[in-house]
Design a protein around this motif. Structure first.
Motif, mmCIF file in Angstrom:
data_model
loop_
_atom_site.group_PDB
_atom_site.id
_atom_site.type_symbol
_atom_site.label_atom_id
_atom_site.label_comp_id
_atom_site.label_asym_id
_atom_site.label_seq_id
_atom_site.Cartn_x
_atom_site.Cartn_y
_atom_site.Cartn_z
ATOM 1 N N MET A 1 -39.835 59.675 -31.383
ATOM 2 C CA MET A 1 -39.934 60.115 -32.773
ATOM 3 C C MET A 1 -39.762 58.905 -33.694
ATOM 4 S SD MET A 1 -37.683 63.007 -34.877
ATOM 5 C CE MET A 1 -37.556 64.132 -33.540
ATOM 6 N N GLU A 2 -40.546 58.846 -34.730
ATOM 7 C CA GLU A 2 -40.501 57.755 -35.696
ATOM 8 C C GLU A 2 -39.181 57.792 -36.475
ATOM 9 O OE1 GLU A 2 -42.692 56.747 -39.825
ATOM 10 O OE2 GLU A 2 -43.987 57.542 -38.257
ATOM 11 N N LEU A 3 -38.708 56.626 -36.899
ATOM 12 C CA LEU A 3 -37.429 56.518 -37.603
ATOM 13 C C LEU A 3 -37.390 57.392 -38.854
ATOM 14 C CD1 LEU A 3 -34.623 55.307 -37.860
ATOM 15 C CD2 LEU A 3 -35.642 53.325 -38.978
ATOM 16 N N GLN A 4 -38.461 57.406 -39.629
ATOM 17 C CA GLN A 4 -38.501 58.228 -40.850
ATOM 18 C C GLN A 4 -38.288 59.710 -40.507
ATOM 19 O OE1 GLN A 4 -38.761 57.189 -44.124
ATOM 20 N NE2 GLN A 4 -38.489 59.321 -44.720
ATOM 21 N N GLN A 5 -38.924 60.167 -39.438
ATOM 22 C CA GLN A 5 -38.768 61.563 -39.019
ATOM 23 C C GLN A 5 -37.352 61.823 -38.516
ATOM 24 O OE1 GLN A 5 -42.057 61.350 -36.227
ATOM 25 N NE2 GLN A 5 -43.135 62.962 -37.360
ATOM 26 N N GLN A 6 -36.796 60.880 -37.778
ATOM 27 C CA GLN A 6 -35.412 61.019 -37.299
ATOM 28 C C GLN A 6 -34.457 61.101 -38.482
ATOM 29 O OE1 GLN A 6 -34.726 57.586 -34.836
ATOM 30 N NE2 GLN A 6 -35.599 58.550 -33.014
ATOM 31 N N LYS A 34 -28.400 56.758 -49.872
ATOM 32 C CA LYS A 34 -28.886 56.075 -51.076
ATOM 33 C C LYS A 34 -29.529 54.734 -50.719
ATOM 34 C CE LYS A 34 -28.146 57.234 -54.974
ATOM 35 N NZ LYS A 34 -28.977 57.956 -55.942
ATOM 36 N N GLN A 35 -28.906 53.992 -49.803
ATOM 37 C CA GLN A 35 -29.456 52.694 -49.398
ATOM 38 C C GLN A 35 -30.803 52.891 -48.701
ATOM 39 O OE1 GLN A 35 -28.035 49.934 -50.368
ATOM 40 N NE2 GLN A 35 -29.329 48.464 -49.332
ATOM 41 N N ALA A 36 -30.904 53.934 -47.879
ATOM 42 C CA ALA A 36 -32.135 54.192 -47.138
ATOM 43 C C ALA A 36 -33.256 54.670 -48.054
ATOM 44 C CB ALA A 36 -31.886 55.221 -46.047
ATOM 45 N N THR A 37 -32.920 55.396 -49.102
ATOM 46 C CA THR A 37 -33.966 55.968 -49.952
ATOM 47 C C THR A 37 -34.249 55.157 -51.209
ATOM 48 O OG1 THR A 37 -32.347 57.414 -51.035
ATOM 49 C CG2 THR A 37 -33.553 58.325 -49.145
ATOM 50 N N GLU A 38 -33.253 54.415 -51.719
ATOM 51 C CA GLU A 38 -33.445 53.691 -52.975
ATOM 52 C C GLU A 38 -33.242 52.188 -52.874
ATOM 53 O OE1 GLU A 38 -31.514 55.411 -56.389
ATOM 54 O OE2 GLU A 38 -31.659 57.423 -55.541
ATOM 55 N N GLY A 39 -32.625 51.723 -51.795
ATOM 56 C CA GLY A 39 -32.346 50.288 -51.677
ATOM 57 C C GLY A 39 -31.026 49.936 -52.335
ATOM 58 N N ASP A 40 -30.858 48.666 -52.672
ATOM 59 C CA ASP A 40 -29.600 48.187 -53.241
ATOM 60 C C ASP A 40 -29.249 48.886 -54.551
ATOM 61 O OD1 ASP A 40 -29.307 46.415 -51.146
ATOM 62 O OD2 ASP A 40 -30.081 44.696 -52.255
ATOM 63 N N ALA A 41 -27.956 49.110 -54.738
ATOM 64 C CA ALA A 41 -27.459 49.733 -55.967
ATOM 65 C C ALA A 41 -27.593 48.745 -57.122
ATOM 66 C CB ALA A 41 -25.997 50.128 -55.803
ATOM 67 N N ALA A 42 -28.106 49.223 -58.228
ATOM 68 C CA ALA A 42 -28.223 48.391 -59.430
ATOM 69 C C ALA A 42 -27.042 48.695 -60.337
ATOM 70 C CB ALA A 42 -29.527 48.700 -60.146
ATOM 71 N N GLU A 71 -34.419 50.386 -43.302
ATOM 72 C CA GLU A 71 -34.527 50.821 -41.913
ATOM 73 C C GLU A 71 -33.157 50.832 -41.227
ATOM 74 O OE1 GLU A 71 -36.478 48.420 -43.291
ATOM 75 O OE2 GLU A 71 -38.292 49.643 -43.494
ATOM 76 N N ALA A 72 -32.358 49.793 -41.466
ATOM 77 C CA ALA A 72 -31.024 49.723 -40.859
ATOM 78 C C ALA A 72 -30.136 50.843 -41.407
ATOM 79 C CB ALA A 72 -30.388 48.359 -41.131
ATOM 80 N N VAL A 78 -28.727 58.156 -39.119
ATOM 81 C CA VAL A 78 -29.090 58.976 -37.956
ATOM 82 C C VAL A 78 -27.970 58.930 -36.916
ATOM 83 C CG1 VAL A 78 -30.685 59.136 -35.989
ATOM 84 C CG2 VAL A 78 -31.581 58.787 -38.304
ATOM 85 N N ASP A 79 -27.472 57.728 -36.629
ATOM 86 C CA ASP A 79 -26.405 57.563 -35.631
ATOM 87 C C ASP A 79 -25.143 58.290 -36.052
ATOM 88 O OD1 ASP A 79 -28.192 55.987 -34.214
ATOM 89 O OD2 ASP A 79 -27.267 54.089 -34.826
ATOM 90 N N LEU A 80 -24.782 58.200 -37.329
ATOM 91 C CA LEU A 80 -23.559 58.837 -37.816
ATOM 92 C C LEU A 80 -23.672 60.359 -37.721
ATOM 93 C CD1 LEU A 80 -20.766 58.738 -39.080
ATOM 94 C CD2 LEU A 80 -21.851 58.439 -41.320
ATOM 95 N N VAL A 81 -24.796 60.919 -38.109
ATOM 96 C CA VAL A 81 -24.980 62.374 -38.035
ATOM 97 C C VAL A 81 -24.955 62.843 -36.585
ATOM 98 C CG1 VAL A 81 -26.577 64.290 -38.493
ATOM 99 C CG2 VAL A 81 -26.159 62.572 -40.261
#
Length: 86
Positions: A1-6, A34-42, A71-72, A78-81
């Motif tokens: 399964m692709e990472l995005q789907q996971q 937030k990091q996975a969906t938006e990147g670094d916090a501004a 990606e990281a 995913v690992d935490l869940v």
């Protein structure tokens, strides 16, 4: 399964955990999401209200992940869940 789907599956799974995680784990989930969906916090995302302690804690947790790739962050989420579901 692709990472995005996971990642998307892990987000769905996080809402059906058998017991509510601790506040510390919830902050980890929030910041990784937030990091996975938006990147670094501004800085302009920081809460303006000095008494918004929850918002400040969430922003600080997200800020600590600065520089982590999307990606990281997805993989860590995913690992935490998976860990929480077992």
């Amino acid at each position: 399964m692709e990472l995005q789907q996971q990642f998307e599956q892990a987000v769905a799974n996080s809402k059906t955990l058998s017991e509510k995680p601790s506040n510390e784990i919830l902050l980890q989930l929030y910041s990784l999401y937030k990091q996975a969906t938006e990147g670094d916090a501004a800085e302009d995302n920081a809460p303006a209200n000095p008494f918004d302690f929850v918002g400040k804690a969430k922003f600080n947790a997200w800020s600590e992940l600065k520089g982590k790739s999307k990606e990281a962050a997805m993989q860590a989420y995913v690992d935490l869940v998976q860990k929480l579901k077992s």
